[in-house]
Write a protein that holds these residues in place. Structure first.
Motif, short mmCIF file in Angstrom:
data_model
loop_
_atom_site.label_atom_id
_atom_site.label_comp_id
_atom_site.label_asym_id
_atom_site.label_seq_id
_atom_site.Cartn_x
_atom_site.Cartn_y
_atom_site.Cartn_z
N GLN A 49 29.21 54.06 32.68
CA GLN A 49 30.62 54.07 32.24
C GLN A 49 31.26 53.60 32.37
O GLN A 49 32.47 53.90 31.63
CB GLN A 49 30.25 54.97 30.94
N CYS A 50 31.37 53.37 33.29
CA CYS A 50 32.96 53.24 34.45
C CYS A 50 32.68 51.77 35.12
O CYS A 50 32.07 52.02 36.11
CB CYS A 50 33.23 54.30 35.51
N VAL A 51 33.79 51.00 35.29
CA VAL A 51 34.28 49.76 35.85
C VAL A 51 35.16 50.30 37.15
O VAL A 51 36.55 50.61 36.59
CB VAL A 51 34.66 48.74 34.95
N MET A 52 35.35 50.00 38.24
CA MET A 52 35.80 50.19 39.63
C MET A 52 36.52 48.82 39.87
O MET A 52 35.93 47.79 40.08
CB MET A 52 35.69 50.84 40.49
N SER A 53 37.53 48.56 39.82
CA SER A 53 38.34 47.46 40.02
C SER A 53 39.34 47.59 41.59
O SER A 53 40.57 48.27 41.23
CB SER A 53 39.17 46.42 38.29
N GLY A 54 39.96 46.08 42.08
CA GLY A 54 40.16 46.21 43.30
C GLY A 54 41.63 45.46 42.82
O GLY A 54 41.17 43.98 42.63
N HIS A 55 42.96 45.15 43.51
CA HIS A 55 43.93 44.50 42.67
C HIS A 55 44.89 44.21 43.38
O HIS A 55 45.47 44.62 44.71
CB HIS A 55 44.44 44.90 41.09
N PHE A 56 45.25 42.94 43.28
CA PHE A 56 46.29 43.02 44.29
C PHE A 56 47.36 43.62 44.57
O PHE A 56 48.46 43.28 46.00
CB PHE A 56 46.58 41.21 43.63
N ASP A 57 48.02 44.28 43.58
CA ASP A 57 48.94 45.19 43.95
C ASP A 57 48.92 46.32 44.57
O ASP A 57 49.81 47.64 44.24
CB ASP A 57 49.67 45.82 41.99
N LYS A 58 47.57 46.36 45.36
CA LYS A 58 47.32 47.63 46.53
C LYS A 58 46.25 49.31 45.46
O LYS A 58 46.72 50.25 46.37
CB LYS A 58 48.25 48.27 46.75
N LYS A 59 45.84 48.69 44.03
CA LYS A 59 45.93 49.63 43.27
C LYS A 59 44.41 49.63 43.62
O LYS A 59 43.82 48.82 42.74
CB LYS A 59 45.97 49.81 42.09
N VAL A 60 43.69 50.84 42.90
CA VAL A 60 42.00 50.93 42.31
C VAL A 60 42.13 51.42 40.79
O VAL A 60 43.10 52.23 40.85
CB VAL A 60 41.15 50.89 43.46
N ARG A 61 41.35 50.99 40.14
CA ARG A 61 42.10 50.93 39.17
C ARG A 61 40.88 51.03 38.43
O ARG A 61 39.01 50.90 38.52
CB ARG A 61 42.22 49.72 38.01
N PHE A 62 40.16 53.32 37.17
CA PHE A 62 38.63 52.84 37.09
C PHE A 62 38.84 53.20 35.71
O PHE A 62 39.75 53.27 35.02
CB PHE A 62 38.27 54.77 37.58
N TRP A 63 38.22 51.84 34.46
CA TRP A 63 37.62 52.01 33.02
C TRP A 63 36.84 52.54 33.15
O TRP A 63 35.87 52.12 33.16
CB TRP A 63 38.41 50.27 33.40
N ALA A 104 44.53 43.97 32.91
CA ALA A 104 45.13 44.60 33.95
C ALA A 104 46.00 44.66 34.59
O ALA A 104 46.51 46.10 35.37
CB ALA A 104 44.17 44.47 34.87
N GLY A 105 47.20 43.95 34.91
CA GLY A 105 48.78 43.67 35.47
C GLY A 105 48.40 43.51 36.69
O GLY A 105 49.79 43.05 36.96
N SER A 106 48.02 43.14 37.29
CA SER A 106 47.18 42.47 38.60
C SER A 106 46.22 41.46 38.74
O SER A 106 45.42 41.91 38.41
CB SER A 106 47.46 43.85 39.64
N SER A 107 46.08 40.77 40.13
CA SER A 107 44.95 39.91 40.15
C SER A 107 44.21 41.06 40.29
O SER A 107 44.43 41.46 41.40
CB SER A 107 45.20 38.64 41.50
N CYS A 108 42.58 40.44 40.23
CA CYS A 108 41.58 41.36 40.45
C CYS A 108 40.79 40.28 41.65
O CYS A 108 40.30 39.87 40.91
CB CYS A 108 40.17 41.54 38.86
N ASN A 109 40.52 40.92 42.60
CA ASN A 109 40.27 40.88 43.57
C ASN A 109 38.26 41.31 43.50
O ASN A 109 37.51 40.57 44.41
CB ASN A 109 40.04 41.12 44.77
N ASP A 110 38.11 41.92 43.21
CA ASP A 110 36.88 42.73 43.20
C ASP A 110 35.83 44.01 42.55
O ASP A 110 37.16 44.81 42.04
CB ASP A 110 35.93 43.30 44.98
N ILE A 111 35.00 43.91 41.90
CA ILE A 111 34.22 45.06 40.96
C ILE A 111 33.30 45.72 41.62
O ILE A 111 32.47 44.81 41.78
CB ILE A 111 34.44 44.25 39.82
#
Length: 620
Positions: A473-487, A461-468
Motif C-alpha cells: 500500500q506504499c510507494v517510495m520515490s527518490g527525487h532530485f531535491d534530495k528527498k525520499v517520499r513515502f506515498w 511530487a514537487g521534484s523530478s522523480c529518479n526512482d520508485i
C-alpha cells in the motif's frame, strides 16, 4: 505645397544659422575691422599731407632763392629750418611707411582669416546638408516606427481581447471541473456507501448460513453419536506411510501397501456429515487421518510463480548468495549507452535497455549471455526495466514520455502508457501486477490500471522523480531535491519525507521489504529501516563516486550484501553485517557503471556502463 514649405524651412534654417554665426563671430572680427578703418584714415591723412607739403616745398625753394639774393644770413636760417623740416617730414614718412607695412600685414592676415572662415562656412554648410539628410532619414524611420508601434498596439489589443476571452472560458471550465469533481466525489461516496451496505448484507447472510450449517452439523453429529456402529472382524485397515504424499487410492512407491487384519471395522459415517465438514472447512483442507496433503498444496516459502521462462523454476530460488569475483562474460549489449539491467524472477533471462531505444533479452547459459530477442517500439532511450512477479511481462520506461509493456514469450508490445510531460525515469509493477506506478522528470507520479489501460491517479511530487519502489500500500520515490517520499496509494498523500544529503538516484527493497536501499549524489549508499523510518547503515568507499542521476544499486537476494557501480568503472560489494567493502572489481569496465542487478538465484551479478558493454559476474 509641401515642397515649398520644405524649401522655406531649410532657407529659414540657413538664415538662422548665419545670424547665429554673425552674433558669435562678430566680436573676433570687430577689432580687425576697426584697425582696418584706422589704417584707411591714416592713409587718407598721408595723402592730404603730401599734397599740402608739395606747395610748401615749392614756396620754400622760391623763398630760398629770393633770400639768397637779398639776405645771405636769412637764407641760412631758412635753409636750416628747411633741413629740420625735411628731417621731420622724413621721420613722419618713415613712420607712416612702417605703419602702412603693419597695416598691410594685418590686412593679409585678415584676408587669410577670412578665407579660413569661408572654408569653415563651406564645411559647416556641407555638414548642415548632411545633417539635414540624416534628419530627413530619421524622420522617415520615426514615421515607420510609429506605424509599427500602432500595428503592435493593435495586435496587443487583439491578444488582450483573446486572453480575456480565454480567461473567461478557463474560469467556466474550471467551475465545470469543480462541479464535476464534486459530483464525482458524491457518486463515489454513494457508491462506497452502497458497497458497504451490500457487504454488510453479504456478511449477515454468510453469518446466517454459517449458523445454519453449524446447527445442521451439530444435529447430524448428535444423530450419528446415538446410532450403534457394528464392526466386522474380517475387514482390513490400509496403512500408508506419511512420506508417500499420495492421495486416496494411491500407494507409496517406496513402501508397499500393508494390510493389517483388524478385529473391528467401523461403518462409514453418513454422507451428509462428510459433506457438512467439507462445506465448512473446504475440500482443499479436508485431509483424511494418516494421509499427507496433496502435493499441489505444498509450496516452499521462497518459491516463485511459474512463468514461460521458469517452468523448471528451482533455478530462481536463492539457495546461496555468491559474492562475484570474476567477469564470466563481457559483451557488447547495445549501440551506445546502456542505462538499465534486470534479471528475470527465474534468473534465466537478463534484460538490458539502452539509448538505442531497444530492450534486449539475453539467456544466461553456462556463464554466458546468449542473445534471445529484442523488444522494440520505444521512440527514445530506455531508462528503467522491470519484470512482473511471474516473469511473463516486461515493463520499461523511456525518454519519450511513455512507459511500455511487452510479453516476454513472443516479444510483442502490449501496452503503451502515455500522459507524462517529461522523461519517464522509473516505472514499477505493484504487487498485484495489475497496476503500475511511473515517475517522471515532470515532477509527477502516475498510477496506471492495466486492465482499463488508463491513468487512475496523478500525484504532484514537487521534484523530478529518479526512482520508485513499491510495497502493498506504499510507494517510495527518490527525487532530485534530495528527498525520499513515502506515498499512501489509497489516500494519494505523502505519509512521510526523509531528506538525504544529495540527489537520490536509486531505491531498492530487501527480500522481506523491511529495509530500503538508497544511493545519492553525495557518494553515499544508505539502508533505511522502514519500521522506524530512520537511516540504519551508511556505506562509502575510497574512490566510489555516483556517476549519474540514474545510477542504480541493488541488494543481494538475501539482503546480506549491497552492490553498486562507480563513475570510474569499478564494481563495489559491501557486506551489510560489517558495513565494509567486501570486494572491489575494477578491471573490466571502461566508463561509469549505470546500473547493477543481482540474480534472484544469488549466483550472478550483471552490470552495464555508459559505454556499450555489459558484464556478467560470478565467483566461478
Amino acid at each position: 505645397m509641401a515642397e515649398r514649405c520644405a524649401e522655406c524651412s531649410w532657407k529659414r534654417h540657413i538664415l538662422d544659422q548665419l545670424k547665429a554665426r554673425d552674433r558669435v563671430q562678430r566680436q573676433s572680427f570687430e577689432e580687425i575691422v576697426l584697425q582696418y578703418n584706422r589704417l584707411l584714415e591714416k592713409s587718407d591723412l598721408q595723402t592730404v599731407l603730401s599734397e599740402r607739403y608739395q606747395p610748401d616745398k615749392y614756396d620754400v625753394h622760391r623763398g630760398h632763392d629770393s633770400c639768397m639774393g637779398t639776405d645771405p644770413s636769412r637764407g641760412e636760417v631758412l635753409q636750416q629750418e628747411m633741413s629740420q623740416m625735411r628731417i621731420k617730414h622724413q621721420e613722419e614718412l618713415t613712420e607712416l611707411h612702417k605703419k602702412r607695412g603693419e597695416l598691410a600685414q594685418n590686412v593679409i592676415e585678415l584676408n587669410n582669416q577670412i578665407q579660413q572662415k569661408d572654408k569653415e562656412i563651406q564645411s559647416n554648410a556641407a555638414k548642415m546638408s548632411e545633417y539635414q539628410q540624416q534628419i530627413s532619414s530619421l524622420e522617415g524611420d520615426c514615421r515607420e516606427l510609429r506605424g509599427y508601434l500602432q500595428d503592435l498596439e493593435r495586435a496587443n489589443q487583439t491578444l488582450k481581447d483573446e486572453y480575456d476571452a480565454l480567461q473567461i472560458t478557463f474560469s467556466a471550465l474550471e467551475e465545470k471541473l469543480r462541479k464535476t469533481s464534486e459530483d464525482n466525489q458524491e457518486l463515489v461516496s454513494r457508491w462506497m456507501a452502497e458497497k458497504a451496505q451490500e457487504a454488510n448484507k453479504l456478511n449477515a447472510e454468510n453469518e446466517k448460513d454459517s449458523r445454519r450449517r453449524q446447527a445442521k452439523l451439530q444435529k447430524e453429529l448428535a444423530d450419528a453419536a446415538k446410532e450403534p456402529l457394528p464392526i466386522e472382524q474380517d475387514d482390513d485397515i490400509e496403512v500408508l506411510s506419511e512420506d508417500g504424499g499420495k492421495g486416496p487410492g494411491e500407494t507409496s512407491p517406496k513402501r508397499p501397501l500393508s494390510r493389517t487384519p483388524s478385529k473391528k471395522s467401523s461403518q462409514p459415517p453418513p454422507a451428509g456429515l462428510l459433506d457438512s465438514i467439507s462445506n465448512i472447512f473446504g475440500e482443499s483442507e479436508c485431509v483424511k487421518p494418516g494421509l499427507a496433503p496433496p502435493l499441489s498444496r505444498r509450496r516452499p516459502a521462497n518459491s516463485f510463480s511459474s512463468s514461460p521462462e521458469n517452468t523448471d523454476a528451482p533455478s530462481g530460488v536463492c539457495a546461496e548468495v555468491r559474492v562475484p569475483s570474476t567477469a564470466l562474460h563481457v559483451f557488447e549489449a547495445h549501440d551506445g549507452e546502456v542505462n538499465a539491467v534486470r534479471f528475470s524472477p527465474g534468473s534465466r533471462l537478463l534484460a538490458t535497455g539502452g539509448m538505442d531505444r531497444r530492450v534486449k533479452l539475453w539467456e544466461v547459459v553456462a556463464g554466458r549471455c546468449e542473445p534471445k530477442g529484442a523488444l522494440t517500439g520505444s521512440n527514445a532511450g530506455i531508462t528503467s526495466i522491470e519484470f512482473d512477479s511471474a516473469g511473463s511481462y516486461l515493463l520499461a520506461a523511456s525518454n519519450d514520455f511513455a512507459s511500455r509493456i511487452w510479453t516476454v514469450d513472443d516479444y510483442k508490445l502490449r501496452h503503451t502508457l502515455t500522459g507524462h510531460s517529461g522523461k519517464v525515469l522509473a516505472a514499477r509493477f505493484l504487487l498485484d501486477n495489475a497496476r503500475i506506478v511511473s515517475g517522471s522528470y515532470d515532477r509527477t507520479l502516475k498510477l496506471w490500471d492495466l486492465r482499463s489501460k488508463v491513468c487512475m491517479k496523478t500525484v504532484f511530487a514537487g521534484s523530478s522523480c529518479n526512482d520508485i519502489v513499491c510495497t502493498e500500500q506504499c510507494v517510495m520515490s527518490g527525487h532530485f531535491d534530495k528527498k525520499v517520499r513515502f506515498w499512501d496509494i489509497r489516500a494519494e498523500s505523502i505519509v512521510q519525507e526523509l531528506e538525504l544529503f544529495g540527489r537520490v538516484t536509486s531505491l531498492d527493497l530487501n527480500h522481506d521489504r523491511t529495509e530500503l536501499l538508497t544511493c545519492s549524489r553525495d557518494d553515499l549508499v544508505k539502508i533505511i529501516d522502514l519500521r522506524t523510518n530512520a537511516v540504519r547503515q551508511t556505506f562509502s568507499a575510497q574512490g566510489f563516486k555516483c556517476g549519474a542521476d540514474w545510477t542504480r544499486v541493488t541488494f543481494s537476494p538475501d539482503g546480506s550484501y549491497v552492490a553498486g557501480g562507480s563513475a570510474d568503472g569499478a564494481l563495489y560489494i559491501w557486506n551489510v553485517l560489517t558495513g565494509k567493502v567486501d570486494r572491489t572489481l575494477d578491471r573490466n569496465h571502461n566508463s561509469a557503471i549505470n546500473s547493477v542487478s543481482w540474480s534472484p538465484s544469488g549466483a550472478f551479478v550483471a552490470s552495464v556502463e555508459k559505454g556499450s558493454k555489459a558484464i556478467l559476474w560470478s565467483d566461478m
